[in-house]
Motif scaffolding. Structure first.
Motif, mmCIF file in Angstrom:
data_model
loop_
_atom_site.group_PDB
_atom_site.id
_atom_site.type_symbol
_atom_site.label_atom_id
_atom_site.label_comp_id
_atom_site.label_asym_id
_atom_site.label_seq_id
_atom_site.Cartn_x
_atom_site.Cartn_y
_atom_site.Cartn_z
ATOM 1 N N ASN A 78 0.797 -1.233 0.000
ATOM 2 C CA ASN A 78 0.000 0.000 0.000
ATOM 3 C C ASN A 78 0.825 1.277 0.000
ATOM 4 O OD1 ASN A 78 -3.096 -0.327 0.217
ATOM 5 N ND2 ASN A 78 -2.256 -1.997 1.452
ATOM 6 N N THR A 79 2.146 1.153 0.232
ATOM 7 C CA THR A 79 2.938 2.386 0.331
ATOM 8 C C THR A 79 4.062 2.469 -0.700
ATOM 9 O OG1 THR A 79 4.348 1.335 1.982
ATOM 10 C CG2 THR A 79 2.544 2.701 2.823
ATOM 11 N N LEU A 80 4.396 1.366 -1.372
ATOM 12 C CA LEU A 80 5.616 1.344 -2.192
ATOM 13 C C LEU A 80 5.318 1.012 -3.652
ATOM 14 C CD1 LEU A 80 7.913 -0.499 0.377
ATOM 15 C CD2 LEU A 80 7.818 1.951 -0.110
ATOM 16 N N SER A 81 6.312 1.301 -4.490
ATOM 17 C CA SER A 81 6.222 1.004 -5.924
ATOM 18 C C SER A 81 7.373 0.072 -6.298
ATOM 19 C CB SER A 81 6.325 2.303 -6.731
ATOM 20 O OG SER A 81 5.257 3.150 -6.367
ATOM 21 N N PRO A 82 7.208 -0.687 -7.384
ATOM 22 C CA PRO A 82 8.266 -1.639 -7.770
ATOM 23 C C PRO A 82 9.634 -0.947 -7.836
ATOM 24 C CG PRO A 82 6.325 -1.940 -9.137
ATOM 25 C CD PRO A 82 6.060 -0.733 -8.299
ATOM 26 N N LYS A 225 2.522 2.067 -6.356
ATOM 27 C CA LYS A 225 2.115 1.339 -7.569
ATOM 28 C C LYS A 225 2.128 -0.186 -7.414
ATOM 29 C CE LYS A 225 1.980 4.918 -10.630
ATOM 30 N NZ LYS A 225 2.067 5.916 -9.584
ATOM 31 N N LEU A 226 2.598 -0.706 -6.279
ATOM 32 C CA LEU A 226 2.599 -2.173 -6.156
ATOM 33 C C LEU A 226 1.155 -2.668 -6.216
ATOM 34 C CD1 LEU A 226 5.213 -3.070 -3.368
ATOM 35 C CD2 LEU A 226 5.324 -3.676 -5.780
ATOM 36 N N PRO A 227 0.928 -3.804 -6.898
ATOM 37 C CA PRO A 227 -0.456 -4.297 -6.956
ATOM 38 C C PRO A 227 -0.929 -4.769 -5.587
ATOM 39 C CG PRO A 227 1.047 -5.736 -8.192
ATOM 40 C CD PRO A 227 1.879 -4.634 -7.628
#
Ligand SMILES: Cc1ncc(COP(=O)(O)O)c(C=O)c1O
Length: 396
Positions: A78-82, A225-227
């Motif tokens: 919920n807080t990070l992106s790849p 952006k993490l799913p």
């Protein structure tokens, strides 16, 4: 022929912990309608009470069916992106599994190995973050209580290190075996994601991922952006505000959580922490002064008030102690995991416990150690601990 064992099983694993009668009774409830107009009267006040346990006013609490591992996943996705950069120190099974999850979810993880028996080194956090002029690190992780080794890290000192480095990374704290048992102050320590589960300090059956997240973490959620799907905060935010859920909630567990939190608040969190400290101190004295053994925690500053990992002498096998305790004395002790398998057994001393219960853990450990060829003086640990508890309870 196995010995017939009557009486209660003695549970001294570091979670799941004892479930108090009041909490058990709260779970035992007929089916309720999850869309009824009455549900918000159960859930809305519950969130406010749980915030008190995390010591947060500005944070948002999320409670999912799941466990501590689910709470890790929820906070990460919920807080990070790849490819986001993460700083984590690895010194036991749970900091190791958490690092592994970050990697499996596609993050760029700087895993710093420090000796098992130590914890998160705040001075190193400051060094690494000060060098990160571009502010590439998005998260710093602290396993507040490493359950595998009985080590507690100082979360405040990590926050101070982050502030000294003037670094904007989020601070994630795994409090699965510390929150509700060892002091934890979300707002005061500037924690962004505080992660827990139901089966340790909260004194419930396993089955809930319990977390509190800061306004800064909610802000990060907007661009992360993490799913995510089941563990999405957005879906929860939409429904929780009116006291409902995006799926079928576990109402008996929610009711039981309310009862458990009331018990903790009625005892008073400071008293809960003092009780855990006093019980843990008795165990530590039994280990060191009575049995003449050592803890896995390498220095006093790392010693945990919720679990003690006890090193058996060189050449002895801690697995035998655990097996003897289980089969002969009806008692479950915690096993040594990964690097310390066979080298330690663990006494969990958290949750709904008092001194005499833990005296039985010491007595059973003494018998099981002697059965396993570990030549400790019978009664030596029990004598030291009970004298300590007797004296320290004198003025309580
Ligand atoms: C410190 C710590 N973190 C995470 C976990 C994983 O939690 P769970 O087993 O509830 O998924 C545990 C479990 O014991 C733990 O002790």
């Amino acid at each position: 022929m196995p010995r017939s064992l009557t009486g209660r099983r003695h549970m001294f694993i570091p979670g799941p912990t004892h479930i108090p009668e009041q909490v058990l009774n709260a779970v035992h409830i007929a089916t309720e309608d999850q869309r009824s107009p009455d549900l918000p009267s159960v859930t809305v006040p519950l969130y406010e009470k749980v915030k008190k346990i995390f010591k947060t006013k500005s944070g948002t609490v999320f409670i999912y069916p799941g466990s501590g591992t689910g709470a890790w996943e929820s906070c990460i996705t919920n807080t990070l992106s790849p490819g986001d950069k993460v700083l984590i120190y690895r010194f036991g099974t749970f900091s190791m599994l958490w690092s592994d999850m970050f990697q499996r979810l596609g993050l760029d993880v700087n895993i710093v190995d420090v000796p098992w028996g130590t914890g998160t080194p705040a001075e190193d956090v400051e060094r690494v973050l000060t060098a990160d002029k571009a502010h590439d690190y998005k998260v710093v992780c602290v396993t507040q209580n490493e359950t595998a080794t009985g080590v507690t890290s100082d979360v405040l000192s990590v926050r101070q290190a982050m502030n000294a480095a003037k670094h904007p990374a989020l601070l994630f704290v795994d409090g699965v075996s510390s929150i509700a048992s060892i002091d934890f102050r979300m707002d005061e320590w500037g924690v962004d994601c505080a992660i827990s589960g139901s089966q340790k300090g909260f004194m419930l059956p396993a089955g809930m991922a319990i977390m509190a997240v800061s306004p800064k973490a909610l802000e990060a959620n907007k661009s992360a952006k993490l799913p995510r799907c089941y563990y999405s905060w957005e879906d929860m935010l939409k429904t929780n505000k009116d006291g409902y859920y995006p799926y079928t909630p576990q109402i008996p567990m929610l009711r039981a959580l309310g009862v458990a939190v009331d018990m903790l608040l009625e005892e008073g969190l400071d008293n809960v922490f003092a009780r855990h400290h006093r019980i843990a101190e008795g165990v530590r004295r039994a280990v060191k002064e009575g049995w003449k053994l050592s803890l896995c925690a390498k220095e006093e500053k790392w010693e945990s008030d919720t679990v003690s990992a006890i090193c058996v002498p060189e050449g002895k096998d801690a697995r035998k102690v655990i097996a003897a305790a289980y089969s002969k004395y009806h008692m479950s002790l915690g096993a040594g995991l990964h690097e310390v398998a066979g080298k330690v057994f663990r006494i969990g001393h958290l949750g709904d416990l008092n001194e005499l219960q833990v005296a039985s853990a010491l007595a059973g450990s003494e018998m099981a150690m002697r059965d396993s060829g570990i030549d400790i003086e019978p009664g030596s640990g029990v004598a030291v601990a009970t004298e300590y508890w007797r004296k320290s309870l004198h003025n309580v």
